[in-house]
Design an enzyme around this catalytic site. Structure first.
Site, PDB file in Angstrom:
ATOM      1  N   ASP A  15       0.873  -1.167   0.000  1.00 18.06           N
ATOM      2  CA  ASP A  15       0.000   0.000   0.000  1.00 18.06           C
ATOM      3  C   ASP A  15       0.920   1.229   0.000  1.00 18.06           C
ATOM      4  O   ASP A  15       2.127   1.107   0.268  1.00 18.06           O
ATOM      5  CB  ASP A  15      -0.888  -0.032   1.243  1.00 18.06           C
ATOM      6  CG  ASP A  15      -1.685   1.241   1.434  1.00 18.06           C
ATOM      7  OD1 ASP A  15      -2.357   1.663   0.484  1.00 18.06           O
ATOM      8  OD2 ASP A  15      -1.619   1.816   2.533  1.00 18.06           O
ATOM      9  N   ASP A  17      -0.116   5.220   1.044  1.00 16.03           N
ATOM     10  CA  ASP A  17      -0.344   6.139   2.162  1.00 16.03           C
ATOM     11  C   ASP A  17      -0.554   5.389   3.474  1.00 16.03           C
ATOM     12  O   ASP A  17      -1.437   4.523   3.569  1.00 16.03           O
ATOM     13  CB  ASP A  17      -1.570   7.019   1.875  1.00 16.03           C
ATOM     14  CG  ASP A  17      -1.309   8.006   0.756  1.00 16.03           C
ATOM     15  OD1 ASP A  17      -1.109   9.185   1.041  1.00 16.03           O
ATOM     16  OD2 ASP A  17      -1.295   7.573  -0.415  1.00 16.03           O
TER      17      ASP A  17
END
Length: 246
Positions: A15, A17
Protein backbone atom coordinates in the site's frame (compact mmCIF):
# COMPACT_ATOMS: atom_id res chain seq x y z
CA UNK A 1 11.49 -15.32 23.98
CA UNK A 2 9.74 -14.33 20.76
CA UNK A 3 11.71 -15.45 17.72
CA UNK A 4 11.57 -13.61 14.39
CA UNK A 5 9.08 -14.84 11.79
CA UNK A 6 10.68 -16.13 8.57
CA UNK A 7 8.43 -15.64 5.54
CA UNK A 8 9.18 -16.67 1.96
CA UNK A 9 7.14 -15.21 -0.91
CA UNK A 10 7.38 -14.62 -4.66
CA UNK A 11 6.49 -10.92 -4.48
CA UNK A 12 5.48 -8.04 -2.20
CA UNK A 13 2.54 -5.71 -2.79
CA UNK A 14 2.74 -2.44 -0.85
CA UNK A 15 0.00 0.00 0.00
CA UNK A 16 1.20 3.63 -0.28
CA UNK A 17 -0.34 6.14 2.16
CA UNK A 18 0.15 5.07 5.76
CA UNK A 19 2.40 2.18 4.75
CA UNK A 20 5.26 3.77 2.82
CA UNK A 21 4.47 7.46 3.23
CA UNK A 22 2.85 9.68 5.87
CA UNK A 23 0.34 12.02 4.27
CA UNK A 24 -1.70 12.54 7.45
CA UNK A 25 -1.36 16.35 7.76
CA UNK A 26 -2.48 16.86 4.17
CA UNK A 27 -5.34 14.36 4.45
CA UNK A 28 -6.64 16.00 7.61
CA UNK A 29 -6.39 19.45 6.02
CA UNK A 30 -8.16 18.28 2.85
CA UNK A 31 -11.01 16.68 4.78
CA UNK A 32 -11.35 19.78 6.95
CA UNK A 33 -11.82 21.87 3.80
CA UNK A 34 -14.28 19.42 2.23
CA UNK A 35 -16.20 18.94 5.49
CA UNK A 36 -16.72 22.69 5.76
CA UNK A 37 -17.75 23.09 2.10
CA UNK A 38 -20.04 20.05 2.04
CA UNK A 39 -21.38 20.69 5.57
CA UNK A 40 -20.30 17.28 6.88
CA UNK A 41 -19.69 18.26 10.50
CA UNK A 42 -16.44 17.22 12.15
CA UNK A 43 -13.86 16.03 9.64
CA UNK A 44 -11.90 13.75 11.99
CA UNK A 45 -14.38 10.82 12.03
CA UNK A 46 -14.40 10.95 8.21
CA UNK A 47 -10.60 10.76 8.11
CA UNK A 48 -10.69 7.55 10.16
CA UNK A 49 -13.70 6.06 8.38
CA UNK A 50 -12.42 6.57 4.85
CA UNK A 51 -8.73 5.72 5.25
CA UNK A 52 -7.63 3.10 2.73
CA UNK A 53 -10.62 3.53 0.41
CA UNK A 54 -10.59 4.99 -3.10
CA UNK A 55 -11.29 8.71 -3.00
CA UNK A 56 -13.81 8.31 -5.83
CA UNK A 57 -15.81 5.82 -3.73
CA UNK A 58 -15.63 8.10 -0.70
CA UNK A 59 -16.69 11.28 -2.48
CA UNK A 60 -19.56 9.43 -4.19
CA UNK A 61 -20.75 7.96 -0.89
CA UNK A 62 -24.25 9.28 -0.17
CA UNK A 63 -23.42 9.56 3.52
CA UNK A 64 -20.39 11.76 2.82
CA UNK A 65 -20.13 14.14 -0.18
CA UNK A 66 -22.66 12.41 -2.45
CA UNK A 67 -21.00 13.61 -5.67
CA UNK A 68 -22.69 11.73 -8.51
CA UNK A 69 -21.75 13.95 -11.46
CA UNK A 70 -18.71 12.38 -13.15
CA UNK A 71 -17.11 15.63 -14.28
CA UNK A 72 -17.47 17.22 -10.85
CA UNK A 73 -16.25 14.04 -9.17
CA UNK A 74 -13.07 13.96 -11.24
CA UNK A 75 -12.30 17.62 -10.58
CA UNK A 76 -12.92 17.21 -6.84
CA UNK A 77 -10.61 14.20 -6.69
CA UNK A 78 -7.81 16.28 -8.19
CA UNK A 79 -8.55 19.21 -5.87
CA UNK A 80 -8.57 16.94 -2.81
CA UNK A 81 -5.33 15.21 -3.81
CA UNK A 82 -3.63 18.54 -4.48
CA UNK A 83 -4.54 19.60 -0.93
CA UNK A 84 -2.98 16.39 0.39
CA UNK A 85 0.19 16.97 -1.63
CA UNK A 86 0.38 20.53 -0.29
CA UNK A 87 0.55 18.96 3.17
CA UNK A 88 4.08 17.74 2.32
CA UNK A 89 3.90 13.94 2.64
CA UNK A 90 7.10 12.19 3.75
CA UNK A 91 8.45 8.65 3.70
CA UNK A 92 7.68 6.67 6.84
CA UNK A 93 10.47 5.31 9.01
CA UNK A 94 12.06 2.25 7.45
CA UNK A 95 10.26 2.57 4.10
CA UNK A 96 13.12 3.81 1.94
CA UNK A 97 15.54 1.34 3.56
CA UNK A 98 13.13 -1.56 2.95
CA UNK A 99 12.62 -0.68 -0.70
CA UNK A 100 16.34 -0.08 -1.16
CA UNK A 101 16.97 -3.62 0.10
CA UNK A 102 14.53 -4.94 -2.50
CA UNK A 103 16.16 -2.92 -5.27
CA UNK A 104 19.65 -4.00 -4.21
CA UNK A 105 19.23 -7.37 -5.95
CA UNK A 106 18.52 -7.51 -9.67
CA UNK A 107 15.88 -10.26 -9.37
CA UNK A 108 14.03 -8.63 -6.46
CA UNK A 109 13.59 -5.33 -8.33
CA UNK A 110 10.81 -6.80 -10.45
CA UNK A 111 9.13 -8.57 -7.54
CA UNK A 112 7.48 -5.66 -5.77
CA UNK A 113 4.99 -2.97 -6.62
CA UNK A 114 2.73 -0.37 -5.04
CA UNK A 115 -1.05 -0.80 -4.98
CA UNK A 116 -2.71 2.45 -3.93
CA UNK A 117 -6.28 3.68 -3.54
CA UNK A 118 -5.11 7.08 -4.81
CA UNK A 119 -5.13 8.23 -8.42
CA UNK A 120 -2.25 7.89 -10.86
CA UNK A 121 -1.82 11.67 -10.74
CA UNK A 122 -1.34 11.54 -6.96
CA UNK A 123 1.00 8.55 -7.05
CA UNK A 124 3.24 10.08 -9.71
CA UNK A 125 3.47 13.27 -7.65
CA UNK A 126 3.96 11.75 -4.20
CA UNK A 127 6.31 8.85 -4.83
CA UNK A 128 9.21 10.99 -6.13
CA UNK A 129 8.36 13.80 -3.69
CA UNK A 130 8.87 11.36 -0.79
CA UNK A 131 12.01 9.93 -2.44
CA UNK A 132 10.39 6.49 -2.59
CA UNK A 133 11.87 4.26 -5.33
CA UNK A 134 9.54 3.78 -8.29
CA UNK A 135 8.71 0.09 -8.91
CA UNK A 136 10.32 -1.12 -12.11
CA UNK A 137 7.04 -2.78 -13.14
CA UNK A 138 5.01 0.36 -12.50
CA UNK A 139 2.22 0.56 -9.95
CA UNK A 140 -1.53 0.03 -9.57
CA UNK A 141 -3.77 3.01 -8.79
CA UNK A 142 -7.47 3.71 -8.35
CA UNK A 143 -7.60 4.52 -12.06
CA UNK A 144 -6.58 0.98 -12.99
CA UNK A 145 -9.35 -0.99 -11.28
CA UNK A 146 -13.14 -1.16 -11.41
CA UNK A 147 -13.43 -1.81 -7.67
CA UNK A 148 -11.31 -0.44 -4.84
CA UNK A 149 -10.30 -1.79 -1.45
CA UNK A 150 -11.72 -3.59 0.55
CA UNK A 151 -12.50 -5.57 -2.60
CA UNK A 152 -9.62 -7.86 -3.68
CA UNK A 153 -9.42 -6.39 -7.20
CA UNK A 154 -6.49 -3.97 -6.59
CA UNK A 155 -4.23 -6.67 -5.16
CA UNK A 156 -5.24 -9.18 -7.82
CA UNK A 157 -4.23 -6.55 -10.38
CA UNK A 158 -0.95 -5.95 -8.53
CA UNK A 159 -0.05 -9.64 -8.65
CA UNK A 160 -1.04 -9.79 -12.31
CA UNK A 161 1.23 -6.82 -13.10
CA UNK A 162 4.16 -8.74 -11.59
CA UNK A 163 3.17 -12.00 -13.28
CA UNK A 164 2.92 -13.74 -9.90
CA UNK A 165 0.25 -15.90 -8.27
CA UNK A 166 -1.40 -13.66 -5.65
CA UNK A 167 -1.44 -16.52 -3.14
CA UNK A 168 2.36 -16.39 -3.20
CA UNK A 169 2.45 -12.67 -2.43
CA UNK A 170 2.74 -10.67 0.78
CA UNK A 171 0.47 -7.62 1.04
CA UNK A 172 1.75 -4.88 3.37
CA UNK A 173 -0.99 -2.55 4.61
CA UNK A 174 -1.81 -0.07 7.36
CA UNK A 175 -5.62 0.00 7.01
CA UNK A 176 -8.19 -2.68 7.89
CA UNK A 177 -9.85 -2.16 4.49
CA UNK A 178 -6.54 -2.91 2.80
CA UNK A 179 -5.91 -5.96 4.97
CA UNK A 180 -9.38 -7.17 4.02
CA UNK A 181 -8.54 -6.67 0.34
CA UNK A 182 -5.30 -8.63 0.70
CA UNK A 183 -6.93 -11.43 2.66
CA UNK A 184 -9.81 -11.66 0.17
CA UNK A 185 -7.32 -11.87 -2.69
CA UNK A 186 -5.70 -14.88 -1.02
CA UNK A 187 -2.37 -13.27 -0.15
CA UNK A 188 -0.51 -13.31 3.14
CA UNK A 189 -0.97 -9.96 4.89
CA UNK A 190 1.32 -7.86 7.06
CA UNK A 191 -0.28 -5.01 9.00
CA UNK A 192 1.84 -1.98 9.91
CA UNK A 193 0.52 -0.09 12.95
CA UNK A 194 1.13 3.43 11.68
CA UNK A 195 -2.45 4.69 11.32
CA UNK A 196 -4.29 2.14 13.47
CA UNK A 197 -3.68 0.53 16.83
CA UNK A 198 -2.45 -3.03 17.10
CA UNK A 199 -5.75 -3.91 18.77
CA UNK A 200 -7.63 -2.86 15.64
CA UNK A 201 -5.90 -5.68 13.76
CA UNK A 202 -5.85 -8.21 16.59
CA UNK A 203 -9.62 -7.84 17.02
CA UNK A 204 -10.63 -7.69 13.37
CA UNK A 205 -14.16 -8.68 12.43
CA UNK A 206 -14.84 -11.98 10.70
CA UNK A 207 -15.36 -10.05 7.46
CA UNK A 208 -11.94 -8.39 7.55
CA UNK A 209 -10.03 -11.27 9.18
CA UNK A 210 -6.87 -10.85 11.18
CA UNK A 211 -3.68 -10.14 9.18
CA UNK A 212 -1.12 -12.93 9.00
CA UNK A 213 1.48 -10.73 10.74
CA UNK A 214 1.39 -7.46 12.70
CA UNK A 215 4.32 -5.07 13.23
CA UNK A 216 4.79 -1.53 14.52
CA UNK A 217 6.71 -0.22 11.51
CA UNK A 218 8.91 -1.30 8.60
CA UNK A 219 12.14 -1.05 10.59
CA UNK A 220 11.29 -4.49 11.98
CA UNK A 221 11.65 -6.21 8.60
CA UNK A 222 14.71 -7.36 6.65
CA UNK A 223 14.70 -8.95 3.21
CA UNK A 224 17.06 -10.95 1.04
CA UNK A 225 16.94 -13.10 -2.10
CA UNK A 226 17.18 -16.83 -1.52
CA UNK A 227 16.60 -19.65 -4.00
CA UNK A 228 14.49 -17.52 -6.32
CA UNK A 229 12.28 -16.19 -3.54
CA UNK A 230 12.06 -13.12 -1.31
CA UNK A 231 12.92 -14.13 2.25
CA UNK A 232 11.66 -11.78 4.95
CA UNK A 233 12.76 -11.76 8.57
CA UNK A 234 10.04 -10.09 10.63
CA UNK A 235 11.13 -9.31 14.18
CA UNK A 236 8.38 -8.43 16.65
CA UNK A 237 10.62 -8.13 19.68
CA UNK A 238 10.91 -4.65 21.15
CA UNK A 239 13.73 -3.02 23.07
CA UNK A 240 13.23 -1.27 26.43
CA UNK A 241 12.90 2.08 24.61
CA UNK A 242 10.33 0.64 22.20
CA UNK A 243 12.77 0.25 19.32
CA UNK A 244 12.97 -2.92 17.27
CA UNK A 245 15.77 -5.38 18.01
CA UNK A 246 17.31 -6.51 14.72
Amino acid sequence: MVLPEIVTVDAILFDLDGTLIDSTPGVISAWKTFAEEYKLGSHLPIVQKTHGRRLADTLKDETICNIQDTELLNSEILRFEDLVIQGSPVALEGAIEFLTQLDSHHDMRSRWTIVTSASRYYATQCIPKCKIPVPTSGFVTADDVSEGKPKPTPYLEGAKKLGVDVTKCLVIEDAPSGVQAGNSAGAKTLAVCTSHKREDFENCSEEIKRPTYIIDDLTTVRVNWENGKIRLTIDTRRGPDGSAIL
